[in-house]
Scaffold this motif. Structure first.
Motif, PDB file in Angstrom:
ATOM      1  N   ASN A 191      32.042  49.226  10.794  1.00  0.00           N
ATOM      2  CA  ASN A 191      32.824  48.008  11.040  1.00  0.00           C
ATOM      3  C   ASN A 191      32.910  47.228   9.726  1.00  0.00           C
ATOM      4  O   ASN A 191      32.326  47.628   8.710  1.00  0.00           O
ATOM      5  CB  ASN A 191      32.268  47.199  12.220  1.00  0.00           C
ATOM      6  CG  ASN A 191      30.904  46.585  11.941  1.00  0.00           C
ATOM      7  OD1 ASN A 191      30.496  46.445  10.785  1.00  0.00           O
ATOM      8  ND2 ASN A 191      30.195  46.215  12.989  1.00  0.00           N
ATOM      9  N   THR A 219      36.621  49.426  11.085  1.00  0.00           N
ATOM     10  CA  THR A 219      37.131  48.677  12.242  1.00  0.00           C
ATOM     11  C   THR A 219      36.872  47.187  12.019  1.00  0.00           C
ATOM     12  O   THR A 219      35.831  46.808  11.474  1.00  0.00           O
ATOM     13  CB  THR A 219      36.452  49.118  13.558  1.00  0.00           C
ATOM     14  OG1 THR A 219      35.061  48.771  13.508  1.00  0.00           O
ATOM     15  CG2 THR A 219      36.587  50.620  13.792  1.00  0.00           C
ATOM     16  N   GLY A 221      37.180  44.564  14.503  1.00  0.00           N
ATOM     17  CA  GLY A 221      37.179  43.833  15.765  1.00  0.00           C
ATOM     18  C   GLY A 221      38.593  43.517  16.240  1.00  0.00           C
ATOM     19  O   GLY A 221      39.444  44.408  16.314  1.00  0.00           O
ATOM     20  N   ASN A 238      45.674  46.909  16.929  1.00  0.00           N
ATOM     21  CA  ASN A 238      44.926  46.895  18.186  1.00  0.00           C
ATOM     22  C   ASN A 238      45.896  46.963  19.360  1.00  0.00           C
ATOM     23  O   ASN A 238      47.034  46.518  19.248  1.00  0.00           O
ATOM     24  CB  ASN A 238      44.116  45.608  18.308  1.00  0.00           C
ATOM     25  CG  ASN A 238      42.757  45.718  17.649  1.00  0.00           C
ATOM     26  OD1 ASN A 238      42.389  46.779  17.147  1.00  0.00           O
ATOM     27  ND2 ASN A 238      42.010  44.629  17.643  1.00  0.00           N
ATOM     28  N   ALA A 239      45.406  47.468  20.468  1.00  0.00           N
ATOM     29  CA  ALA A 239      46.149  47.341  21.721  1.00  0.00           C
ATOM     30  C   ALA A 239      45.716  46.017  22.334  1.00  0.00           C
ATOM     31  O   ALA A 239      44.588  45.567  22.107  1.00  0.00           O
ATOM     32  CB  ALA A 239      45.795  48.501  22.642  1.00  0.00           C
ATOM     33  N   ILE A 244      39.244  39.815  27.698  1.00  0.00           N
ATOM     34  CA  ILE A 244      38.254  40.216  26.695  1.00  0.00           C
ATOM     35  C   ILE A 244      36.895  39.824  27.254  1.00  0.00           C
ATOM     36  O   ILE A 244      36.513  38.662  27.224  1.00  0.00           O
ATOM     37  CB  ILE A 244      38.547  39.558  25.344  1.00  0.00           C
ATOM     38  CG1 ILE A 244      39.904  40.084  24.839  1.00  0.00           C
ATOM     39  CG2 ILE A 244      37.446  39.836  24.343  1.00  0.00           C
ATOM     40  CD1 ILE A 244      40.313  39.612  23.480  1.00  0.00           C
ATOM     41  N   GLY A 249      29.854  47.980  22.501  1.00  0.00           N
ATOM     42  CA  GLY A 249      30.246  49.369  22.741  1.00  0.00           C
ATOM     43  C   GLY A 249      31.677  49.692  22.366  1.00  0.00           C
ATOM     44  O   GLY A 249      32.104  50.847  22.477  1.00  0.00           O
ATOM     45  N   CYS A 250      32.424  48.704  21.859  1.00  0.00           N
ATOM     46  CA  CYS A 250      33.796  48.969  21.395  1.00  0.00           C
ATOM     47  C   CYS A 250      33.791  49.978  20.255  1.00  0.00           C
ATOM     48  O   CYS A 250      34.654  50.852  20.176  1.00  0.00           O
ATOM     49  CB  CYS A 250      34.426  47.697  20.843  1.00  0.00           C
ATOM     50  SG  CYS A 250      35.145  46.712  22.095  1.00  0.00           S
ATOM     51  N   GLY A 251      32.829  49.801  19.365  1.00  0.00           N
ATOM     52  CA  GLY A 251      32.729  50.705  18.220  1.00  0.00           C
ATOM     53  C   GLY A 251      32.512  52.147  18.672  1.00  0.00           C
ATOM     54  O   GLY A 251      33.127  53.074  18.147  1.00  0.00           O
ATOM     55  N   SER A 276      41.777  53.054  18.900  1.00  0.00           N
ATOM     56  CA  SER A 276      41.984  51.626  19.104  1.00  0.00           C
ATOM     57  C   SER A 276      42.174  51.304  20.587  1.00  0.00           C
ATOM     58  O   SER A 276      41.598  50.339  21.108  1.00  0.00           O
ATOM     59  CB  SER A 276      43.185  51.220  18.239  1.00  0.00           C
ATOM     60  OG  SER A 276      43.868  50.140  18.762  1.00  0.00           O
TER      61      SER A 276
HETATM   62  N1  LIG Z   1      39.597  41.791  20.851  1.00  0.00           N
HETATM   63  C1  LIG Z   1      39.984  43.078  20.796  1.00  0.00           C
HETATM   64  N2  LIG Z   1      41.194  43.459  21.266  1.00  0.00           N
HETATM   65  C2  LIG Z   1      41.585  44.735  21.204  1.00  0.00           C
HETATM   66  N3  LIG Z   1      40.843  45.729  20.677  1.00  0.00           N
HETATM   67  C3  LIG Z   1      39.643  45.414  20.165  1.00  0.00           C
HETATM   68  C4  LIG Z   1      39.131  44.077  20.208  1.00  0.00           C
HETATM   69  N4  LIG Z   1      37.908  44.074  19.655  1.00  0.00           N
HETATM   70  C5  LIG Z   1      37.662  45.347  19.277  1.00  0.00           C
HETATM   71  N5  LIG Z   1      38.704  46.165  19.581  1.00  0.00           N
HETATM   72  C6  LIG Z   1      38.833  47.595  19.270  1.00  0.00           C
HETATM   73  O1  LIG Z   1      37.565  48.197  19.106  1.00  0.00           O
HETATM   74  C7  LIG Z   1      37.399  48.622  17.735  1.00  0.00           C
HETATM   75  C8  LIG Z   1      35.961  48.508  17.313  1.00  0.00           C
HETATM   76  O2  LIG Z   1      35.570  47.150  17.396  1.00  0.00           O
HETATM   77  P1  LIG Z   1      34.569  46.479  16.335  1.00  0.00           P
HETATM   78  O3  LIG Z   1      35.172  46.523  14.977  1.00  0.00           O
HETATM   79  O4  LIG Z   1      34.200  45.150  16.891  1.00  0.00           O
HETATM   80  O5  LIG Z   1      33.338  47.476  16.380  1.00  0.00           O
HETATM   81  P2  LIG Z   1      31.769  47.203  16.221  1.00  0.00           P
HETATM   82  O6  LIG Z   1      31.572  45.928  15.456  1.00  0.00           O
HETATM   83  O7  LIG Z   1      31.165  48.423  15.686  1.00  0.00           O
HETATM   84  O8  LIG Z   1      31.364  46.963  17.734  1.00  0.00           O
HETATM   85  P3  LIG Z   1      29.987  47.321  18.493  1.00  0.00           P
HETATM   86  O9  LIG Z   1      29.019  47.819  17.472  1.00  0.00           O
HETATM   87  O10 LIG Z   1      29.603  46.030  19.152  1.00  0.00           O
HETATM   88  O11 LIG Z   1      30.394  48.343  19.476  1.00  0.00           O
HETATM   89  C9  LIG Z   1      38.382  47.784  16.945  1.00  0.00           C
HETATM   90  O12 LIG Z   1      38.755  48.404  15.735  1.00  0.00           O
HETATM   91  C10 LIG Z   1      39.545  47.695  17.921  1.00  0.00           C
HETATM   92  O13 LIG Z   1      40.307  48.879  17.885  1.00  0.00           O
END
Ligand SMILES: Nc1ncnc2c1ncn2[C@@H]1O[C@H](COP(=O)(O)OP(=O)(O)OP(=O)(O)O)[C@@H](O)[C@H]1O
Ligand SMILES: [Mg+2]
Length: 312
Positions: A191, A219, A221, A238-239, A244, A249-251, A276
């Motif tokens: 990220n 990524t 967020g 992003n979609a 929200i 777990g998005c990552g 995404s």
């Molecule tokens: N608010 C949002 N709306 C749409 N898509 C999102 C959003 N937040 C995250 N995503 C999707 O999820 C992906 C990964 O999110 P992020 O960059 O927050 O990962 P992260 O910080 O590793 O998260 P974590 O470790 O908490 O799972 C983003 O690149 C995007 O595609």
């Protein structure tokens, strides 16, 4: 062919305190802190990076083989994996430790007090990547330190390309470790915060890291994601996610999309959008493995989100 997913399995115990920590912590008594919060609300979620990535890749119709070490208390999680149809052949169980677990207490201001017990995760190196047949791609997600180091070398030895995904494991690695992982891996994904840390620690800028791999995926967020390839940067939108609800777990969901696209030789533009959309669908549910979709519903939503037909 399958994707070998090396990483943690963990229980996430999430408790919500219906009050404010600040009203119970006396600043002048901080040297003898002894607080107890009554939490009426508690959830126990199945998590851990290997579990989460495998869960999402399975939904996408990919073939994940998760690999990790779990403890004596794994039976509930094992039953869940069974229900989902996830392979447990390389989920090793040891009796002398608990499965990794997080205890997260949140207050009404969204402040969090978390304890993380790594438990069986520290035994990750007991598994050997070379024990698994028919693997075309791998990922090294956060896990016990020795396990991550050894699995990376094992992927190199058997000639299977892998994604290096240090995630919350970043603090365990110094400059030399990170440079070695980058040289060994075929793709790196982090990220934006981890990307900054990686650049600071290695002294290599994003373009320099990208030169050493096929792609560096960052990524950001709610701001989308960026794929650095040798001849430039591909911006992935992003979609729209609604509501929200929980970004945890998005990552991991995003990484499942990356694995799917790479395994099926898709263009980066498509691979990034699949990843995404996976992240966006995940954020609409609390917990890391409570969302669901079919290939049909995913393809429909892909067209709506990006105005393109998904050819996968
Ligand atoms: N608010 C949002 N709306 C749409 N898509 C999102 C959003 N937040 C995250 N995503 C999707 O999820 C992906 C990964 O999110 P992020 O960059 O927050 O990962 P992260 O910080 O590793 O998260 P974590 O470790 O908490 O799972 C983003 O690149 C995007 O595609
Ligand atoms: Mg992450």
């Amino acid at each position: 062919m399958s994707a070998l997913i090396c990483g943690s399995f963990a229980y996430d115990n999430i408790m919500v305190f219906q009050g404010y920590f600040k009203n119970h912590i006396l600043p002048d008594k901080i040297h003898m802190l002894n607080v107890s919060f009554l939490v009426e609300e508690m959830r126990r979620e199945y998590g851990g990076c290997a579990g989460n990535i495998a869960y999402n890749l399975h939904l996408l119709g990919g073939d994940p083989i998760p690999m990790g070490v779990v403890g004596s208390d794994f039976s509930a999680y094992a039953a869940w994996m069974e229900e989902c149809g996830l392979d447990r052949t390389h989920v090793a169980q040891i009796k002398e430790a608990f499965t990794a677990q997080a205890f997260i207490t949140t207050d009404l201001d969204d402040n969090q007090i978390t304890a993380f017990h790594p438990g069986a995760m520290n035994y990750a190196a007991q598994n050997n990547v070379a024990d698994v047949d028919n693997v075309s791609i791998g990922i090294i997600a956060p896990d016990g330190r020795d396990g991550m180091v050894q699995h990376a070398q094992q992927f190199v030895d058997i000639g299977v390309p892998f994604i290096f995904d240090p995630g919350q494991g970043m603090p365990m690695f110094d400059c030399e470790d990170l440079k070695r992982f980058i040289e060994q891996s075929t793709w790196v994904t982090v990220n934006d915060y981890e990307a900054e840390l990686m650049q600071e620690r290695t002294g290599w800028g994003a373009a320099e890291i990208a030169q050493r791999v096929d792609a560096l995926v960052v990524t950001c967020g709610g701001e989308g994601s960026r794929i650095y390839v040798n001849d430039g940067v591909i911006e992935i939108p992003n979609a729209v996610a609604s509501p929200i609800l929980d970004p945890t777990g998005c990552g991991d969901a995003y990484r499942a999309g990356l694995l799917y696209g790479l395994m099926h030789d898709l263009e980066w533009e498509t691979t990034g959008r699949i990843a995404s959309l996976c992240g966006a669908i995940k954020i609409e549910s609390a917990g890391t493995q409570n969302h669901s979709f079919t290939r049909e519903s995913f393809a429909t939503r892909y067209s709506e989100a990006f105005g393109q037909v998904l050819d996968w």
